[in-house]
Design a protein around this motif. Structure first.
Motif, PDB file in Angstrom:
ATOM      1  N   THR A 310      -3.889   6.908  -3.047  1.00  0.00           N
ATOM      2  CA  THR A 310      -2.905   5.897  -3.446  1.00  0.00           C
ATOM      3  C   THR A 310      -3.604   4.585  -3.801  1.00  0.00           C
ATOM      4  N   ASP A 311      -3.057   3.893  -4.774  1.00  0.00           N
ATOM      5  CA  ASP A 311      -3.547   2.565  -5.141  1.00  0.00           C
ATOM      6  C   ASP A 311      -3.039   1.550  -4.125  1.00  0.00           C
ATOM      7  N   THR A 314      -0.362  -1.337  -5.686  1.00  0.00           N
ATOM      8  CA  THR A 314       0.954  -0.960  -6.206  1.00  0.00           C
ATOM      9  C   THR A 314       1.640   0.140  -5.403  1.00  0.00           C
ATOM     10  N   ASN A 318      -3.386   7.168  -7.335  1.00  0.00           N
ATOM     11  CA  ASN A 318      -4.575   6.689  -8.040  1.00  0.00           C
ATOM     12  C   ASN A 318      -5.113   7.781  -8.967  1.00  0.00           C
ATOM     13  N   ARG A 319      -6.321   7.567  -9.477  1.00  0.00           N
ATOM     14  CA  ARG A 319      -6.895   8.508 -10.442  1.00  0.00           C
ATOM     15  C   ARG A 319      -7.050   9.906  -9.834  1.00  0.00           C
ATOM     16  N   ASP A 360      -1.606 -10.020 -10.262  1.00  0.00           N
ATOM     17  CA  ASP A 360      -1.223  -8.956  -9.322  1.00  0.00           C
ATOM     18  C   ASP A 360       0.284  -8.730  -9.341  1.00  0.00           C
ATOM     19  N   ALA A 381       0.553   6.756 -12.385  1.00  0.00           N
ATOM     20  CA  ALA A 381      -0.608   6.375 -11.582  1.00  0.00           C
ATOM     21  C   ALA A 381      -1.252   5.135 -12.180  1.00  0.00           C
ATOM     22  N   ARG A 382      -1.902   4.362 -11.305  1.00  0.00           N
ATOM     23  CA  ARG A 382      -2.702   3.230 -11.770  1.00  0.00           C
ATOM     24  C   ARG A 382      -4.158   3.671 -11.764  1.00  0.00           C
ATOM     25  N   GLY A 384      -6.701   1.673 -12.811  1.00  0.00           N
ATOM     26  CA  GLY A 384      -7.556   0.538 -12.499  1.00  0.00           C
ATOM     27  C   GLY A 384      -7.215  -0.644 -13.381  1.00  0.00           C
ATOM     28  N   PHE A 388      -2.585   1.990 -16.761  1.00  0.00           N
ATOM     29  CA  PHE A 388      -1.743   2.963 -16.072  1.00  0.00           C
ATOM     30  C   PHE A 388      -1.743   4.266 -16.871  1.00  0.00           C
TER      31      PHE A 388
END
Length: 495
Positions: A310-311, A314, A318-319, A360, A381-382, A384, A388
């Motif tokens: 998870t990011d 947010t 994640n990736r 942010d 997903a984010r 980075g 997105f």
């Protein structure tokens, strides 16, 4: 919209419960097994004692029979009656009448040459009273008895000769075992005066009901009987095989054995019950503590797994989660879906002018809007920064994907409020249809990234879907334009 991977194994708490139950069951089983082994050992020792008493009773019965004959017989006169010139009349008139044999027993006088000189059977004297088949069955045994007695007499002390010498044998006569007692007819003679082989008096007692009762009294065994040939032992009975001197079976005896192991089990039963209860109590306490510890560990594991997938800013996947979701989507044969990349427009300007807190906030607002897309979005997903990525639901074709990207651009092109200030947001979007535009994740992202590039080139706040033909034409046009810009002013004027 995020999705969780399906559980592929039992929960750890259920596994712990199963393991603790197995440990308790094994412990109880081992304890019960040990107690049962003690019970079996006690019963086995009891059986060995009873079998020993029965064996001793058979020996004692043979010795008693021999002693009766020796008391009755005048050994000196009998020796002379069967040695040298046999006096068969004296044997029939004096010896046999003095020897008490019932209808079930037989007696034989064996001369030095191994021949049966006289016999008594069926309660009467005379060779004719003994069946020929019985004589044929006994004859080999009689010769062996004589040889055994002669061998023993060679080593026997002279002072013991007046007592007589006897041996007992188990044989099979007909369909039942029998006890054979052999007595050496050897009066008190000096060793040098004794001639071998010596005559032999043989007494045969079948194992009938009367003999069995005598053995039962001597051995103190209830319900003793001769076991039928080939019969399966009754439950709760003991059996002793009867073998001759060569180890061949001649029959078997069965009886109701004593079971002291049951009394031992009764004594152990309270201890067993208390031990099981204590084991269950200790196991329950240990299980409770381990379950609490395991739940804490599972909580830490879940937190670590969530952090890894998870990011942090947010709360979006994640990736790593995006890669797993792509593999899952590709696992559905024949299904087409979209891979969408998007960048926030002018994000660097927001960071530089309003600060990183505003940047942010812009990223978090975009993440909230992506999470609310509904069933059209399988996962957002984010990757980075302000980048997105989305995996859409099933798409029929590129027109459906283009419509989704257009709606997404409109959804994201709404202003946000931060610290009482209005901030305009928009995003450039590029989409690729899988597996047509890329069978692997790298190929799909490359196609979506090209579409994203052309969306930015077109003025930002726009959405583009990848098309190989259009991409090639645009690329050629851009290369030509760049080449034209690099010509010198003179060449441009000449051209």
């Amino acid at each position: 919209m995020t999705s969780s991977l399906p559980a592929q194994r039992l929960s750890a708490v259920a596994k712990l419960r199963l393991a603790m139950t197995a440990v308790v069951a094994v412990a109880i089983g081992l304890f019960t097994h040990d107690v049962w082994r003690i019970v079996e050992a006690v019963d086995e020792r009891s059986y060995q004692r009873e079998a020993g008493r029965l064996t001793s009773a058979i020996v004692l019965l043979g010795e008693t029979t021999a002693a009766e004959h020796l008391v009755i017989a005048n050994l000196q006169q009998l020796y002379h009656a069967v040695s040298g010139a046999p006096d068969l009349r004296w044997i029939e008139d004096h010896f046999w009448p003095a020897t008490v044999l019932d209808a079930r027993e037989m007696g034989f006088l064996l001369g030095r040459d191994g021949r049966v000189m006289a016999a008594k059977g069926n309660g009467r004297a005379g060779m004719s009273d003994v069946a020929e088949d019985m004589l044929a069955a006994v004859q080999p045994l009689l010769l062996r008895l004589q040889a055994d007695l002669d061998r023993d007499l060679k080593t026997q002390a002279q002072g013991d000769l007046h007592r007589g010498h006897y041996s007992h044998y188990l044989v099979r006569l007909g369909q039942a075992p029998a006890l054979v007692t052999a007595i050496a007819i050897a009066p008190a003679l000096a060793r040098t005066e004794m001639e071998l082989p010596v005559p032999v008096l043989v007494h045969v007692t079948p194992f009938d009901a009367a003999t069995t009762q005598s053995l039962a009294r001597l051995a103190s065994l209830p319900a003793l009987e001769v076991a039928a040939d080939g019969a399966v032992p009754e439950p709760g009975t003991a059996r002793l095989a009867l073998n001759d001197r060569d180890g061949r079976p001649v029959g078997a005896m069965s009886w109701i054995p004593d079971r002291p192991g049951a009394r031992v089990l009764e004594a152990f039963l309270p201890v067993l019950v208390i031990s099981v209860l204590l084991l269950l109590l200790v196991s329950a306490s240990a299980y409770g503590g381990l379950r609490r510890l395991l739940r804490r560990l599972l909580g830490l594991e879940a937190t670590a797994r969530h952090a890894a997938m998870t990011d942090a800013l947010t709360g979006l996947p994640n990736r790593r989660s995006f890669e797993a979701a792509f593999a899952e989507a590709r696992g559905t044969p024949g299904e087409m879906f979209g891979v969408v990349l998007l960048d926030l427009d002018h994000f660097k300007t927001i960071n530089d002018t309003l600060g990183h807190a505003a940047g942010d906030a812009a990223i978090a607002t975009t993440a909230d809007r992506l999470s609310a897309l509904g069933s059209d979005c399988r996962l957002a997903a984010r990757l980075g920064g302000d980048e997105f990525a989305l995996i859409t639901g099933p798409m029929a074709d590129k027109r459906a994907l283009a419509a989704f990207c257009t709606r997404l651009a409109a959804e994201l092109a709404r202003p946000m409020t931060w610290s009482d200030r209005r901030i305009d947001l928009s995003a450039s979007i590029g989409g690729a249809l899988c597996p047509a535009d890329g069978e692997t994740l790298a190929e799909a992202l490359a196609s979506a990234d090209k579409a994203l590039y052309w969306a930015k080139e077109g003025g930002r706040g726009r959405a583009e879907t990848y098309d190989a033909v259009t991409d090639a034409r645009r690329l050629e046009s851009r290369i030509a334009r760049i080449a034209g810009d690099r010509r010198t002013p003179e060449r441009r004027a000449a051209g």
